[in-house]
Design a protein around this motif. Sequence first.
Motif, PDB file in Angstrom:
ATOM      1  N   SER A  58       0.853  -1.189   0.000  1.00 39.45           N
ATOM      2  CA  SER A  58       0.000   0.000   0.000  1.00 39.45           C
ATOM      3  C   SER A  58       0.889   1.239   0.000  1.00 39.45           C
ATOM      4  O   SER A  58       1.949   1.252   0.622  1.00 39.45           O
ATOM      5  CB  SER A  58      -0.926   0.019   1.217  1.00 39.45           C
ATOM      6  OG  SER A  58      -0.191   0.256   2.384  1.00 39.45           O
ATOM      7  N   PRO A  59       0.461   2.305  -0.668  1.00 36.95           N
ATOM      8  CA  PRO A  59       1.317   3.493  -0.779  1.00 36.95           C
ATOM      9  C   PRO A  59       1.519   4.236   0.540  1.00 36.95           C
ATOM     10  O   PRO A  59       2.498   4.946   0.692  1.00 36.95           O
ATOM     11  CB  PRO A  59       0.593   4.374  -1.795  1.00 36.95           C
ATOM     12  CG  PRO A  59      -0.780   3.846  -1.905  1.00 36.95           C
ATOM     13  CD  PRO A  59      -0.758   2.430  -1.449  1.00 36.95           C
ATOM     14  N   VAL A  60       0.628   4.035   1.489  1.00 28.45           N
ATOM     15  CA  VAL A  60       0.734   4.778   2.750  1.00 28.45           C
ATOM     16  C   VAL A  60       1.728   4.114   3.703  1.00 28.45           C
ATOM     17  O   VAL A  60       2.627   4.770   4.234  1.00 28.45           O
ATOM     18  CB  VAL A  60      -0.656   4.900   3.417  1.00 28.45           C
ATOM     19  CG1 VAL A  60      -0.551   5.613   4.744  1.00 28.45           C
ATOM     20  CG2 VAL A  60      -1.622   5.596   2.490  1.00 28.45           C
ATOM     21  N   ILE A  61       1.601   2.810   3.916  1.00 31.07           N
ATOM     22  CA  ILE A  61       2.431   2.149   4.930  1.00 31.07           C
ATOM     23  C   ILE A  61       3.318   1.043   4.369  1.00 31.07           C
ATOM     24  O   ILE A  61       4.054   0.410   5.117  1.00 31.07           O
ATOM     25  CB  ILE A  61       1.550   1.563   6.057  1.00 31.07           C
ATOM     26  CG1 ILE A  61       0.501   0.632   5.490  1.00 31.07           C
ATOM     27  CG2 ILE A  61       0.930   2.647   6.879  1.00 31.07           C
ATOM     28  CD1 ILE A  61      -0.305  -0.089   6.534  1.00 31.07           C
ATOM     29  N   GLY A  62       3.252   0.776   3.089  1.00 25.35           N
ATOM     30  CA  GLY A  62       4.071  -0.297   2.528  1.00 25.35           C
ATOM     31  C   GLY A  62       3.511  -1.654   2.923  1.00 25.35           C
ATOM     32  O   GLY A  62       2.363  -1.953   2.653  1.00 25.35           O
ATOM     33  N   LEU A  63       4.327  -2.462   3.594  1.00 25.55           N
ATOM     34  CA  LEU A  63       3.897  -3.778   4.062  1.00 25.55           C
ATOM     35  C   LEU A  63       3.809  -3.783   5.582  1.00 25.55           C
ATOM     36  O   LEU A  63       4.705  -3.294   6.263  1.00 25.55           O
ATOM     37  CB  LEU A  63       4.881  -4.861   3.616  1.00 25.55           C
ATOM     38  CG  LEU A  63       4.985  -5.115   2.113  1.00 25.55           C
ATOM     39  CD1 LEU A  63       6.091  -6.111   1.834  1.00 25.55           C
ATOM     40  CD2 LEU A  63       3.684  -5.592   1.547  1.00 25.55           C
ATOM     41  N   THR A  64       2.735  -4.353   6.119  1.00 27.39           N
ATOM     42  CA  THR A  64       2.599  -4.471   7.560  1.00 27.39           C
ATOM     43  C   THR A  64       3.144  -5.831   8.002  1.00 27.39           C
ATOM     44  O   THR A  64       3.581  -6.637   7.184  1.00 27.39           O
ATOM     45  CB  THR A  64       1.120  -4.351   7.982  1.00 27.39           C
ATOM     46  OG1 THR A  64       0.393  -5.420   7.393  1.00 27.39           O
ATOM     47  CG2 THR A  64       0.541  -3.021   7.545  1.00 27.39           C
ATOM     48  N   THR A  65       3.092  -6.101   9.277  1.00 26.02           N
ATOM     49  CA  THR A  65       3.615  -7.354   9.820  1.00 26.02           C
ATOM     50  C   THR A  65       2.871  -8.561   9.266  1.00 26.02           C
ATOM     51  O   THR A  65       3.488  -9.563   8.900  1.00 26.02           O
ATOM     52  CB  THR A  65       3.512  -7.341  11.352  1.00 26.02           C
ATOM     53  OG1 THR A  65       4.134  -6.161  11.856  1.00 26.02           O
ATOM     54  CG2 THR A  65       4.181  -8.553  11.953  1.00 26.02           C
ATOM     55  N   GLY A  66       1.564  -8.485   9.186  1.00 26.56           N
ATOM     56  CA  GLY A  66       0.786  -9.591   8.635  1.00 26.56           C
ATOM     57  C   GLY A  66       1.053  -9.815   7.158  1.00 26.56           C
ATOM     58  O   GLY A  66       0.988 -10.938   6.665  1.00 26.56           O
ATOM     59  N   ASP A  67       1.361  -8.733   6.431  1.00 20.21           N
ATOM     60  CA  ASP A  67       1.672  -8.860   5.014  1.00 20.21           C
ATOM     61  C   ASP A  67       2.966  -9.632   4.789  1.00 20.21           C
ATOM     62  O   ASP A  67       3.099 -10.355   3.800  1.00 20.21           O
ATOM     63  CB  ASP A  67       1.792  -7.486   4.363  1.00 20.21           C
ATOM     64  CG  ASP A  67       0.478  -6.721   4.359  1.00 20.21           C
ATOM     65  OD1 ASP A  67      -0.580  -7.374   4.503  1.00 20.21           O
ATOM     66  OD2 ASP A  67       0.513  -5.485   4.220  1.00 20.21           O
ATOM     67  N   TRP A  68       3.920  -9.469   5.686  1.00 24.40           N
ATOM     68  CA  TRP A  68       5.186 -10.194   5.540  1.00 24.40           C
ATOM     69  C   TRP A  68       4.988 -11.703   5.635  1.00 24.40           C
ATOM     70  O   TRP A  68       5.685 -12.478   4.977  1.00 24.40           O
ATOM     71  CB  TRP A  68       6.212  -9.733   6.585  1.00 24.40           C
ATOM     72  CG  TRP A  68       6.812  -8.425   6.196  1.00 24.40           C
ATOM     73  CD1 TRP A  68       6.528  -7.202   6.712  1.00 24.40           C
ATOM     74  CD2 TRP A  68       7.776  -8.212   5.162  1.00 24.40           C
ATOM     75  NE1 TRP A  68       7.253  -6.238   6.081  1.00 24.40           N
ATOM     76  CE2 TRP A  68       8.040  -6.832   5.129  1.00 24.40           C
ATOM     77  CE3 TRP A  68       8.445  -9.043   4.273  1.00 24.40           C
ATOM     78  CZ2 TRP A  68       8.944  -6.279   4.227  1.00 24.40           C
ATOM     79  CZ3 TRP A  68       9.334  -8.485   3.385  1.00 24.40           C
ATOM     80  CH2 TRP A  68       9.581  -7.124   3.363  1.00 24.40           C
ATOM     81  N   PHE A  69       4.025 -12.144   6.455  1.00 29.44           N
ATOM     82  CA  PHE A  69       3.718 -13.576   6.534  1.00 29.44           C
ATOM     83  C   PHE A  69       3.290 -14.103   5.172  1.00 29.44           C
ATOM     84  O   PHE A  69       3.772 -15.145   4.712  1.00 29.44           O
ATOM     85  CB  PHE A  69       2.619 -13.822   7.580  1.00 29.44           C
ATOM     86  CG  PHE A  69       2.074 -15.222   7.545  1.00 29.44           C
ATOM     87  CD1 PHE A  69       2.799 -16.275   8.079  1.00 29.44           C
ATOM     88  CD2 PHE A  69       0.849 -15.493   6.951  1.00 29.44           C
ATOM     89  CE1 PHE A  69       2.308 -17.569   8.038  1.00 29.44           C
ATOM     90  CE2 PHE A  69       0.343 -16.776   6.901  1.00 29.44           C
ATOM     91  CZ  PHE A  69       1.082 -17.819   7.457  1.00 29.44           C
TER      92      PHE A  69
END
Length: 99
Positions: A58-69
């Motif tokens: 996402s352009p605002v926050i990039g990747l979150t912790t759950g996205d890395w999974f």
Amino acid sequence: MACLFVLFAGMFPRLADIFIWIARPTQFMNAFNDKIIWPILGIIFLPFTTLMYVILWSPVIGLTTGDWFWLIMAVLIDVMHYSSTAYSNRKSIPGYSGS
């Protein structure tokens, strides 16, 4: 339509990457900071990982912790695909002396 895309992306991730790139070029290029070499290399070598990265970024926050999974799971899927292909074609390797 979304279920059809999920089925299509699971079976043909390279084509799904190209379709997303054509349909949403801004989202696709923003995920890679407008560098063209990384998406091309991703489509060639790690297509499912590239697809997941573009969908999750996402352009605002990039990747979150759950996205890395999910991204790590995509890398594992790509690596398992290459390793299963190599294992199933092991007898065609010159010099292979297996049972």
